[in-house]
Scaffold this motif. Structure first.
Motif, PDB file in Angstrom:
ATOM      1  N   MET A   1      48.922  37.002  95.286  1.00 48.95           N
ATOM      2  CA  MET A   1      48.691  38.445  95.465  1.00 48.95           C
ATOM      3  C   MET A   1      48.143  39.034  94.166  1.00 48.95           C
ATOM      4  O   MET A   1      48.759  38.909  93.108  1.00 48.95           O
ATOM      5  N   GLN A   2      46.976  39.666  94.258  1.00 53.75           N
ATOM      6  CA  GLN A   2      46.354  40.249  93.075  1.00 53.75           C
ATOM      7  C   GLN A   2      47.046  41.548  92.680  1.00 53.75           C
ATOM      8  O   GLN A   2      47.325  42.396  93.512  1.00 53.75           O
ATOM      9  N   ILE A   3      47.326  41.681  91.391  1.00 58.08           N
ATOM     10  CA  ILE A   3      47.982  42.883  90.880  1.00 58.08           C
ATOM     11  C   ILE A   3      46.932  43.813  90.295  1.00 58.08           C
ATOM     12  O   ILE A   3      46.117  43.410  89.458  1.00 58.08           O
ATOM     13  N   ASN A   4      46.941  45.057  90.719  1.00 61.97           N
ATOM     14  CA  ASN A   4      46.018  46.049  90.179  1.00 61.97           C
ATOM     15  C   ASN A   4      46.340  46.324  88.719  1.00 61.97           C
ATOM     16  O   ASN A   4      47.506  46.278  88.311  1.00 61.97           O
ATOM     17  N   ASP A   5      45.312  46.639  87.948  1.00 57.14           N
ATOM     18  CA  ASP A   5      45.566  47.126  86.588  1.00 57.14           C
ATOM     19  C   ASP A   5      46.236  48.493  86.657  1.00 57.14           C
ATOM     20  O   ASP A   5      47.111  48.804  85.857  1.00 57.14           O
ATOM     21  N   VAL A   6      45.818  49.296  87.637  1.00 58.59           N
ATOM     22  CA  VAL A   6      46.424  50.621  87.807  1.00 58.59           C
ATOM     23  C   VAL A   6      46.293  51.074  89.256  1.00 58.59           C
ATOM     24  O   VAL A   6      45.265  50.867  89.902  1.00 58.59           O
ATOM     25  N   VAL A   7      47.361  51.677  89.752  1.00 56.06           N
ATOM     26  CA  VAL A   7      47.319  52.406  91.024  1.00 56.06           C
ATOM     27  C   VAL A   7      47.445  53.880  90.678  1.00 56.06           C
ATOM     28  O   VAL A   7      48.360  54.287  89.953  1.00 56.06           O
ATOM     29  N   ILE A   8      46.504  54.656  91.179  1.00 50.56           N
ATOM     30  CA  ILE A   8      46.499  56.104  90.932  1.00 50.56           C
ATOM     31  C   ILE A   8      46.942  56.805  92.207  1.00 50.56           C
ATOM     32  O   ILE A   8      46.340  56.616  93.267  1.00 50.56           O
ATOM     33  N   ILE A   9      47.990  57.591  92.100  1.00 53.67           N
ATOM     34  CA  ILE A   9      48.526  58.315  93.261  1.00 53.67           C
ATOM     35  C   ILE A   9      48.032  59.754  93.189  1.00 53.67           C
ATOM     36  O   ILE A   9      48.482  60.541  92.358  1.00 53.67           O
ATOM     37  N   GLY A  10      47.089  60.075  94.051  1.00 51.66           N
ATOM     38  CA  GLY A  10      46.489  61.400  94.063  1.00 51.66           C
ATOM     39  C   GLY A  10      45.000  61.323  93.783  1.00 51.66           C
ATOM     40  O   GLY A  10      44.584  60.865  92.711  1.00 51.66           O
ATOM     41  N   ALA A  11      44.180  61.750  94.747  1.00 46.49           N
ATOM     42  CA  ALA A  11      42.722  61.701  94.595  1.00 46.49           C
ATOM     43  C   ALA A  11      42.145  63.083  94.369  1.00 46.49           C
ATOM     44  O   ALA A  11      41.077  63.432  94.869  1.00 46.49           O
ATOM     45  N   GLY A  12      42.877  63.889  93.599  1.00 43.52           N
ATOM     46  CA  GLY A  12      42.373  65.196  93.199  1.00 43.52           C
ATOM     47  C   GLY A  12      41.545  65.069  91.929  1.00 43.52           C
ATOM     48  O   GLY A  12      41.150  63.964  91.545  1.00 43.52           O
ATOM     49  N   PRO A  13      41.278  66.187  91.245  1.00 38.87           N
ATOM     50  CA  PRO A  13      40.442  66.123  90.034  1.00 38.87           C
ATOM     51  C   PRO A  13      41.011  65.227  88.947  1.00 38.87           C
ATOM     52  O   PRO A  13      40.264  64.536  88.257  1.00 38.87           O
ATOM     53  N   ALA A  14      42.340  65.221  88.786  1.00 36.22           N
ATOM     54  CA  ALA A  14      42.966  64.380  87.759  1.00 36.22           C
ATOM     55  C   ALA A  14      42.846  62.904  88.119  1.00 36.22           C
ATOM     56  O   ALA A  14      42.436  62.075  87.297  1.00 36.22           O
ATOM     57  N   GLY A  15      43.208  62.562  89.355  1.00 38.61           N
ATOM     58  CA  GLY A  15      43.178  61.172  89.778  1.00 38.61           C
ATOM     59  C   GLY A  15      41.784  60.577  89.777  1.00 38.61           C
ATOM     60  O   GLY A  15      41.567  59.447  89.310  1.00 38.61           O
ATOM     61  N   LEU A  16      40.811  61.326  90.281  1.00 30.80           N
ATOM     62  CA  LEU A  16      39.438  60.825  90.336  1.00 30.80           C
ATOM     63  C   LEU A  16      38.846  60.658  88.935  1.00 30.80           C
ATOM     64  O   LEU A  16      38.161  59.672  88.642  1.00 30.80           O
ATOM     65  N   SER A  17      39.122  61.629  88.078  1.00 31.45           N
ATOM     66  CA  SER A  17      38.613  61.558  86.712  1.00 31.45           C
ATOM     67  C   SER A  17      39.187  60.352  85.975  1.00 31.45           C
ATOM     68  O   SER A  17      38.472  59.646  85.254  1.00 31.45           O
ATOM     69  N   ALA A  18      40.476  60.088  86.170  1.00 24.57           N
ATOM     70  CA  ALA A  18      41.116  58.920  85.550  1.00 24.57           C
ATOM     71  C   ALA A  18      40.528  57.630  86.096  1.00 24.57           C
ATOM     72  O   ALA A  18      40.269  56.675  85.345  1.00 24.57           O
ATOM     73  N   ALA A  19      40.304  57.586  87.408  1.00 26.54           N
ATOM     74  CA  ALA A  19      39.751  56.386  88.030  1.00 26.54           C
ATOM     75  C   ALA A  19      38.377  56.052  87.459  1.00 26.54           C
ATOM     76  O   ALA A  19      38.054  54.880  87.220  1.00 26.54           O
ATOM     77  N   ILE A  20      37.572  57.068  87.229  1.00 24.05           N
ATOM     78  CA  ILE A  20      36.231  56.856  86.669  1.00 24.05           C
ATOM     79  C   ILE A  20      36.312  56.211  85.287  1.00 24.05           C
ATOM     80  O   ILE A  20      35.599  55.254  84.982  1.00 24.05           O
ATOM     81  N   GLN A  21      37.206  56.731  84.445  1.00 23.82           N
ATOM     82  CA  GLN A  21      37.366  56.153  83.109  1.00 23.82           C
ATOM     83  C   GLN A  21      37.820  54.698  83.182  1.00 23.82           C
ATOM     84  O   GLN A  21      37.335  53.840  82.438  1.00 23.82           O
ATOM     85  N   CYS A  22      38.738  54.417  84.078  1.00 21.71           N
ATOM     86  CA  CYS A  22      39.251  53.043  84.209  1.00 21.71           C
ATOM     87  C   CYS A  22      38.187  52.092  84.743  1.00 21.71           C
ATOM     88  O   CYS A  22      38.029  50.969  84.254  1.00 21.71           O
ATOM     89  N   ARG A  23      37.423  52.536  85.739  1.00 20.18           N
ATOM     90  CA  ARG A  23      36.403  51.667  86.313  1.00 20.18           C
ATOM     91  C   ARG A  23      35.244  51.434  85.341  1.00 20.18           C
ATOM     92  O   ARG A  23      34.629  50.363  85.342  1.00 20.18           O
ATOM     93  N   GLU A  24      34.954  52.442  84.525  1.00 23.49           N
ATOM     94  CA  GLU A  24      33.894  52.258  83.521  1.00 23.49           C
ATOM     95  C   GLU A  24      34.260  51.172  82.522  1.00 23.49           C
ATOM     96  O   GLU A  24      33.395  50.639  81.826  1.00 23.49           O
TER      97      GLU A  24
END
Length: 402
Positions: free
Chosen positions: A1-24
């Motif tokens: 089972m693959q473990i995520n580096d991060v799970v973000i709970i909430g796809a609002g402005p904070a969650g999406l902005s954090a996801a972008i930084q992590c994926r970059e």
């Protein structure tokens, strides 16, 4: 089972902005949100800035989502998180769909509304002001023909204007009648203090000018003593500080409300009852941080009136005292979507730095932290006074824990 580096709970402005930084930075990211589509409270926001520019939450969401999708971010909507389990070397996020293991968790769950209970508030046609915003701006559903807003605060003033722009007729905004729950919202003196902070948004030059003097207590007392019986109009809608809604009336649905005059201390003046025909009522009791998931996993909390309630203790880098758990957005204190977006960037960079042990991120992280402060200072609206004071207290509590 693959473990995520991060799970973000909430796809609002904070969650999406954090996801972008992590994926970059090529981290494995999964974003979860219980709503059918990403954006959070951004989706319902539409207002004009003092500069004349329009803030359109749907467009702002599109910018964030498009960027996240170009980075192949795994965004899953319609997923409700009900538990976070801490294991020896990682976490497990439990949802209604499946479990998601992760090395790090970002909780960006935002805020929830507090409704002031009024007799008759269970009738069809009574809703929170936030629900009216979502129905109007997101789902494009009219909430009714003519309504009234109960609760005078920053949130209700902003959303009332949005309802007007959608062509919805609002009779007025008034206070809730005083009871054990609505004490603060029913106190004209306290409400006056808060209104002074948004008077600069009023379309009337006279109100804007008067607000410069209204910061003084004696001026506020005089203003309340001689507050016009017809209210002070903002966008042609009367705002009442000396009238309150005592009861919501109707058999199978909302048919009217009972409005009464109140003293400067919020006491009902007998014999002043007036029936106002309306078919919907919006109750605006304010917002509080939606922080239950942080409590479930064991993050320490501190109560802060300046931040809107109990908030997880964290530092400027959005790290909690529990290694691997981060927070961003309104869960850390009630502020604007712009601040939440910048906090998300900080959280994302913190996760990158700690996961990859990459010191080169330090410079970007410092810039991102400064962006949060600059955005806060430039905010058109503050939901609570003394935000900076509340932030400093939480940072001090973090330093004491660590």
């Amino acid at each position: 089972m693959q473990i995520n580096d991060v799970v973000i709970i909430g796809a609002g402005p904070a969650g999406l902005s954090a996801a972008i930084q992590c994926r970059e930075n090529d981290l494995r990211v999964t974003v979860l949100d219980e709503f059918p589509k990403p954006g959070g409270r951004l989706l319902g926001q539409l207002h004009q800035e003092p500069t004349g520019e329009w803030w359109n939450g749907i467009e702002e969401t599109k910018i964030l989502v498009d960027k996240a999708e170009k980075l192949n971010t795994d965004i899953r909507c319609g997923v409700s998180v009900h538990h976070i389990e801490k294991l020896e070397d990682h976490f497990v996020v439990h949802t209604n769909k499946k479990n998601f293991p992760a090395k790090n968790i970002l909780i960006a769950t935002g805020a929830a509304e507090t409704a002031a209970p009024i007799p008759g508030w269970t009738l069809p046609g009574v809703m929170s002001i936030g629900a009216a915003q979502v129905m109007t701006n997101v789902h494009r559903v009219s909430v009714g023909e003519k309504g009234i807003v109960v609760g005078v605060n920053v949130l209700s003033a902003a959303i009332a204007r949005e309802l007007q722009l959608a062509g919805i007729d609002l009779h007025s905004m008034a206070l809730p009648a005083r009871n054990a729950v609505s004490e603060d919202q029913a106190n004209p003196r306290l409400v006056m203090e808060r209104l002074v902070r948004i008077a600069h948004l009023a379309p009337s030059a006279f109100i804007k000018f008067g607000s410069k003097f209204a910061k003084f207590k004696f001026v506020q007392n005089i203003a309340l003593q001689f507050f016009p019986k017809g209210g002070v109009k903002m966008w042609d809608m009367p705002i009442h500080l000396r009238k309150a809604i005592k009861e919501i009336n109707g058999t199978d649905k909302v048919e009217s409300v009972t409005m009464v005059d109140v003293t400067v201390d919020g006491d009902i003046i007998r014999g002043t009852e007036e029936t106002i025909p309306v078919d919907f009522v919006c109750i605006a009791g304010g917002l509080y941080p939606l922080a239950e998931l942080a409590a479930v996993v064991g993050v320490p909390f501190q109560y802060s009136e300046e931040l809107g309630g109990h908030v997880p203790i964290h530092n400027e880098a959005m790290e909690t005292s529990m290694k691997g758990i981060y927070v961003a957005g309104n869960i850390t204190g009630i502020e604007s979507a712009k601040v939440a977006r910048e906090q998300g960037a900080v959280a994302g960079l913190s996760i990158v730095k700690n996961t990859l042990q990459n010191a080169t991120v330090d410079g970007k992280l410092k810039v991102a932290i400064n962006n949060v402060k600059a955005t806060r200072e430039a905010a058109t609206i503050q939901f609570h006074p003394r935000i900076e004071e509340g932030r400093e207290k939480v940072t001090t509590a973090f330093n004491q824990l660590t």
